[in-house]
Design an enzyme around this catalytic site. Structure first.
Site, PDB file in Angstrom:
ATOM      1  N   HIS A  73      46.182  37.831  42.994  1.00  0.00           N
ATOM      2  CA  HIS A  73      46.656  38.155  44.343  1.00  0.00           C
ATOM      3  C   HIS A  73      47.356  36.955  44.988  1.00  0.00           C
ATOM      4  CE1 HIS A  73      43.530  35.713  46.317  1.00  0.00           C
ATOM      5  NE2 HIS A  73      42.719  36.160  45.379  1.00  0.00           N
ATOM      6  N   GLU A 124      36.637  40.167  42.075  1.00  0.00           N
ATOM      7  CA  GLU A 124      36.336  38.760  41.816  1.00  0.00           C
ATOM      8  C   GLU A 124      34.838  38.588  41.532  1.00  0.00           C
ATOM      9  OE1 GLU A 124      36.899  36.110  40.574  1.00  0.00           O
ATOM     10  OE2 GLU A 124      38.000  34.826  41.971  1.00  0.00           O
TER      11      GLU A 124
END
Length: 218
Positions: free
Chosen positions: A19, A92
């Protein structure tokens, strides 16, 4: 012409990105899976630059984690109507009780010891209140088994997170998990991977590529 012809869908190309930048990235705040931060202005510019560089590609599917910073990183592709799935397995790593905080000197020492332990092979060691690398790869595997079970999706885009990408790459490339830190990452970097259905092997065409970000100022 030989009758022994290759199948139509004998490879899959995966554009795997991290990202774009968030304010927490810039401030050094620990994010992990428990902090659902947004892209900042630079992160949005990085996402736009990636889109401009690769908008000519007609992705069969876009896969992201469930965290909005990955959604925002591929927003322009989704707006074009590409099919999209989000999976918690792509989130994550959970850094546990220290998420959402700027590490102090004691926290930094804690993280150093933890990551050194992983490098030494103790990849089953979780962060306090969080996950271990082995926990993460265990939830990633079913998602990629699903992805690979869809050979008709020949070209896909996957948006994930830094530590999660390092962990995933060891699995896909059949490397020991403790070698995860040999894989570099940066905000909106690209790993271009090719999966060969004949050999069941991945190869890397681009690694931590950020050439699409040239000219973007921080």
């Amino acid at each position: 012409m030989s009758n022994d012809q290759s199948p139509i869908h004998h490879t899959k190309t995966i554009y795997l990105i991290r990202h774009g930048e968030t304010d927490f990235n810039r401030q050094g705040v620990v994010q992990g899976s428990g902090v659902d931060s947004s892209l900042n202005a630079l992160g949005q510019a990085q996402a736009e630059a990636f889109f401009q560089a690769y908008q000519h590609l007609n992705f069969d599917k876009v896969y992201t984690s469930v965290l909005q910073r990955t959604h925002q990183s591929v927003k322009k592709f989704l707006e074009r109507g590409h099919a999209w799935e989000q999976h918690e397995g792509l989130n994550e790593i959970s850094w546990g009780v220290r998420e959402g905080k700027i590490p102090n000197s004691r926290d930094n020492e804690y993280y150093k010891i933890l990551i050194d332990s992983w490098i030494e092979g103790k990849t089953d060691m979780p962060s306090e209140g969080g996950e271990s690398p082995e926990d993460v790869v265990a939830r990633q595997k079913p998602v990629f088994e699903l992805i690979l079970s869809r050979p008709e999706e020949q070209l896909i885009l996957v948006a994930m997170h830094g530590r999660a990408i390092r962990i995933l790459l060891t699995h896909l490339l059949e490397r020991p998990l403790h070698e995860m830190d040999t894989f570099d990452h940066a905000n909106l970097c690209l790993y271009k991977l090719i999966y060969d259905y004949k050999t069941s092997k991945f190869s890397v065409e681009l690694a931590c590529d950020v050439s699409h970000l040239e000219g973007i100022s921080e």
